[in-house]
Write a protein that holds these residues in place. Structure first.
Motif, PDB file in Angstrom:
ATOM      1  N   ILE A   1      33.833  -4.440  27.465  1.00 23.31           N
ATOM      2  CA  ILE A   1      34.623  -3.407  26.788  1.00 23.31           C
ATOM      3  C   ILE A   1      33.699  -2.335  26.218  1.00 23.31           C
ATOM      4  O   ILE A   1      33.955  -1.135  26.351  1.00 23.31           O
ATOM      5  CB  ILE A   1      35.516  -4.018  25.688  1.00 23.31           C
ATOM      6  CG1 ILE A   1      36.548  -4.949  26.319  1.00 23.31           C
ATOM      7  CG2 ILE A   1      36.201  -2.921  24.874  1.00 23.31           C
ATOM      8  CD1 ILE A   1      37.293  -5.827  25.319  1.00 23.31           C
ATOM      9  N   GLY A   2      32.613  -2.772  25.576  1.00 22.55           N
ATOM     10  CA  GLY A   2      31.653  -1.812  25.024  1.00 22.55           C
ATOM     11  C   GLY A   2      31.054  -0.924  26.104  1.00 22.55           C
ATOM     12  O   GLY A   2      30.912   0.283  25.928  1.00 22.55           O
ATOM     13  N   GLU A   3      30.723  -1.518  27.247  1.00 23.55           N
ATOM     14  CA  GLU A   3      30.158  -0.754  28.355  1.00 23.55           C
ATOM     15  C   GLU A   3      31.168   0.256  28.906  1.00 23.55           C
ATOM     16  O   GLU A   3      30.818   1.402  29.183  1.00 23.55           O
ATOM     17  CB  GLU A   3      29.733  -1.722  29.456  1.00 23.55           C
ATOM     18  CG  GLU A   3      29.028  -1.088  30.618  1.00 23.55           C
ATOM     19  CD  GLU A   3      28.573  -2.143  31.621  1.00 23.55           C
ATOM     20  OE1 GLU A   3      29.299  -2.343  32.616  1.00 23.55           O
ATOM     21  OE2 GLU A   3      27.521  -2.761  31.379  1.00 23.55           O
TER      22      GLU A   3
ATOM     23  N   GLY B   1      25.766   9.119  26.584  1.00 29.83           N
ATOM     24  CA  GLY B   1      24.725   9.567  25.663  1.00 29.83           C
ATOM     25  C   GLY B   1      24.810   8.988  24.269  1.00 29.83           C
ATOM     26  O   GLY B   1      23.962   9.263  23.436  1.00 29.83           O
ATOM     27  N   VAL B   2      25.818   8.181  24.006  1.00 31.38           N
ATOM     28  CA  VAL B   2      25.949   7.601  22.668  1.00 31.38           C
ATOM     29  C   VAL B   2      24.922   6.476  22.497  1.00 31.38           C
ATOM     30  O   VAL B   2      24.610   5.764  23.444  1.00 31.38           O
ATOM     31  CB  VAL B   2      27.395   7.102  22.431  1.00 31.38           C
ATOM     32  CG1 VAL B   2      27.699   5.863  23.232  1.00 31.38           C
ATOM     33  CG2 VAL B   2      27.646   6.863  20.971  1.00 31.38           C
TER      34      VAL B   2
ATOM     35  N   PHE C   1      33.285  -1.981  19.610  1.00 32.51           N
ATOM     36  CA  PHE C   1      32.872  -2.826  20.736  1.00 32.51           C
ATOM     37  C   PHE C   1      31.576  -2.298  21.328  1.00 32.51           C
ATOM     38  O   PHE C   1      30.672  -3.089  21.669  1.00 32.51           O
ATOM     39  CB  PHE C   1      33.960  -2.862  21.824  1.00 32.51           C
ATOM     40  CG  PHE C   1      35.002  -3.914  21.612  1.00 32.51           C
ATOM     41  CD1 PHE C   1      34.708  -5.253  21.818  1.00 32.51           C
ATOM     42  CD2 PHE C   1      36.286  -3.568  21.229  1.00 32.51           C
ATOM     43  CE1 PHE C   1      35.681  -6.234  21.639  1.00 32.51           C
ATOM     44  CE2 PHE C   1      37.270  -4.534  21.049  1.00 32.51           C
ATOM     45  CZ  PHE C   1      36.956  -5.865  21.258  1.00 32.51           C
ATOM     46  N   ALA C   2      31.462  -0.992  21.465  1.00 31.51           N
ATOM     47  CA  ALA C   2      30.243  -0.410  22.017  1.00 31.51           C
ATOM     48  C   ALA C   2      29.037  -0.729  21.148  1.00 31.51           C
ATOM     49  O   ALA C   2      27.975  -1.110  21.641  1.00 31.51           O
ATOM     50  CB  ALA C   2      30.405   1.109  22.186  1.00 31.51           C
TER      51      ALA C   2
ATOM     52  N   LEU D   1      26.319   5.517  16.763  1.00 28.25           N
ATOM     53  CA  LEU D   1      27.554   4.786  16.469  1.00 28.25           C
ATOM     54  C   LEU D   1      27.532   4.191  15.065  1.00 28.25           C
ATOM     55  O   LEU D   1      28.523   4.262  14.342  1.00 28.25           O
ATOM     56  CB  LEU D   1      27.774   3.682  17.498  1.00 28.25           C
ATOM     57  CG  LEU D   1      28.218   4.146  18.881  1.00 28.25           C
ATOM     58  CD1 LEU D   1      28.193   2.979  19.861  1.00 28.25           C
ATOM     59  CD2 LEU D   1      29.600   4.772  18.817  1.00 28.25           C
ATOM     60  N   ALA D   2      26.412   3.601  14.688  1.00 30.29           N
ATOM     61  CA  ALA D   2      26.307   3.005  13.355  1.00 30.29           C
ATOM     62  C   ALA D   2      26.494   4.067  12.270  1.00 30.29           C
ATOM     63  O   ALA D   2      27.192   3.835  11.282  1.00 30.29           O
ATOM     64  CB  ALA D   2      24.970   2.293  13.196  1.00 30.29           C
ATOM     65  N   ALA D   3      25.908   5.237  12.483  1.00 28.26           N
ATOM     66  CA  ALA D   3      26.050   6.310  11.499  1.00 28.26           C
ATOM     67  C   ALA D   3      27.487   6.818  11.434  1.00 28.26           C
ATOM     68  O   ALA D   3      27.999   7.128  10.356  1.00 28.26           O
ATOM     69  CB  ALA D   3      25.106   7.458  11.846  1.00 28.26           C
TER      70      ALA D   3
END
Length: 109
Positions: A40-42, A50-51, A102-103, A56-58
């Motif tokens: 799912i993340g993929e 480019g993420v 998920f990513a 994502l954490a930020a």
């Protein structure tokens, strides 16, 4: 039966785990299929090229990964659905926020 709220809470807890236990090994993805999280993340990342994990954490945890992040993420997921910002994966309709979680998990695994 798991609900959307349960899924989002599990995702947040897993994504927040590194900050809760700095000296302990990372907690396993209890209750979630690690391979499904990866797939799912993929898939979400393919639609958002480019993420990075840092980005994502930020975006998901601008004030850190503490327990106070859950209400904010729930509000973001709700706003995503209202705005039509959804991610479809094999019959599942996830909010963009859930897809991003998920990513992040798949990148940090």
């Amino acid at each position: 039966m798991s609900t959307r709220r349960d899924l989002l809470a599990a995702l947040v807890a897993l994504a927040a785990a590194p900050s809760f236990a700095r000296s302990a090994p990372a907690a396993p993805m209890t209750g979630l299929d690690a391979e499904a999280v990866r797939r799912i993340g993929e898939a979400w990342r393919k639609s958002h090229p480019g993420v990075s994990a840092k980005t994502l954490a930020a975006q998901l945890f601008p004030k850190g990964r503490g327990p106070e992040a859950l209400p904010r993420l729930r509000a973001l997921a709700t706003a995503d659905f209202r705005a039509g910002a959804v991610f479809d994966y094999r019959g599942w309709r996830l909010s963009n926020t859930e897809g991003a979680l998920f990513a992040l998990l798949s990148l940090e695994a």
